[in-house]
Design an enzyme around this catalytic site. Structure first.
Site, PDB file in Angstrom:
ATOM      1  N   CYS A 125     -11.771  46.256  -9.212  1.00 62.03           N
ATOM      2  CA  CYS A 125     -12.707  45.132  -9.096  1.00 62.03           C
ATOM      3  C   CYS A 125     -12.426  44.019 -10.095  1.00 62.03           C
ATOM      4  O   CYS A 125     -11.737  44.223 -11.080  1.00 62.03           O
ATOM      5  CB  CYS A 125     -14.123  45.624  -9.408  1.00 62.03           C
ATOM      6  SG  CYS A 125     -14.844  46.659  -8.148  1.00 62.03           S
ATOM      7  N   CYS A 171     -17.891  41.881 -10.558  1.00 57.03           N
ATOM      8  CA  CYS A 171     -18.351  42.589  -9.351  1.00 57.03           C
ATOM      9  C   CYS A 171     -19.759  43.138  -9.541  1.00 57.03           C
ATOM     10  O   CYS A 171     -20.098  43.711 -10.573  1.00 57.03           O
ATOM     11  CB  CYS A 171     -17.411  43.726  -9.003  1.00 57.03           C
ATOM     12  SG  CYS A 171     -17.864  44.517  -7.449  1.00 57.03           S
ATOM     13  N   CYS A 183     -11.510  46.207  -4.028  1.00 58.43           N
ATOM     14  CA  CYS A 183     -12.916  46.365  -3.642  1.00 58.43           C
ATOM     15  C   CYS A 183     -13.229  45.393  -2.505  1.00 58.43           C
ATOM     16  O   CYS A 183     -12.806  44.244  -2.529  1.00 58.43           O
ATOM     17  CB  CYS A 183     -13.762  46.051  -4.869  1.00 58.43           C
ATOM     18  SG  CYS A 183     -15.506  45.826  -4.571  1.00 58.43           S
ATOM     19  N   CYS A 217     -15.939  42.461  -4.053  1.00 57.02           N
ATOM     20  CA  CYS A 217     -15.551  41.315  -4.911  1.00 57.02           C
ATOM     21  C   CYS A 217     -14.149  40.790  -4.593  1.00 57.02           C
ATOM     22  O   CYS A 217     -13.735  39.786  -5.148  1.00 57.02           O
ATOM     23  CB  CYS A 217     -15.663  41.698  -6.379  1.00 57.02           C
ATOM     24  SG  CYS A 217     -14.513  42.985  -6.899  1.00 57.02           S
TER      25      CYS A 217
HETATM   26 ZN   LIG Z   1     -15.788  44.992  -6.707  1.00 50.97          ZN
END
Ligand SMILES: [Zn+2]
Length: 192
Positions: free
Chosen positions: A38, A42, A69, A72
């Site tokens: 991330c 995030c 992810c 994000c």
């Molecule tokens: Zn994330």
């Protein structure tokens, strides 16, 4: 705990607890238990301190077997417009969404509208892996996820994540995770 970046662990930990946007693009964090990485900002749940590792860039995280992810989207760069990167992101998104299906290089190149040769070249340049290798990482991570969250056996999971043949699934799983699917399930104690 691994920190290959210019910042101290404490500082990066604080940044992710506070979802501090100022550090986006400066480092990335990955969570070993989920296999996901991330941006610092995030909004997903703050992970356990001991399950985190840090990376300076996206390529390093992916090479270590982590996946971006969905929330994000750390693989998208914050401020630079780079058409090659856009192509790579498009390819990654396609692989993420279709990994359960049969995907060949010509299908992928065709979807994106570029030649296979060019696709492999820029993918390797940006990510450090071939699209095929990246697809294997996605499938094996998904298999790990299913081993931990379902009661399906290894053979069922093999087909669910897009493999057509159990022995190649088994071989890749061992290569990426360092153990067999059933050992993985036992070792992790089914916790997530
Ligand atoms: Zn994330």
């Amino acid at each position: 705990m691994k920190s290959n970046t210019q910042f101290s662990f404490e500082l990066m930990w604080k940044a992710i607890v506070k979802c501090d946007k100022r550090y986006d693009g400066k480092f990335f964090y990955a969570v070993k238990t989920t296999g996901i990485f991330c941006r610092p900002s995030c909004k997903s749940k703050t992970p356990n301190y001991e399950n985190i590792c840090f990376f300076e860039n996206v390529v390093e995280a992916i090479q270590q077997g982590f996946r971006p992810c969905k929330r994000c989207q750390p693989e998208l760069s914050v401020d630079i417009y780079d058409p090659q990167q856009e192509i790579v992101v498009e390819a990654i998104n396609y692989l993420e969404q279709h990994f359960q299906e049969k995907i060949t290089l010509d299908i992928l190149a065709d979807k994106i509208g570029i030649s296979q040769y060019y696709l492999i070249r820029i993918f390797k340049e940006k990510i450090g892996l071939t699209p095929h290798k990246y697809l294997e990482i996605i499938r094996i991570h998904e298999a790990q996820n299913l081993l931990l969250t379902t009661v399906h056996n290894s053979t069922e999971i093999c087909f669910q994540v897009g493999y057509r043949n159990f022995s190649s699934f088994y071989r890749q799983f061992k290569k990426i995770c360092g153990c067999s699917p059933s050992q993985f399930r036992i070792k992790s104690g089914r916790e997530i």
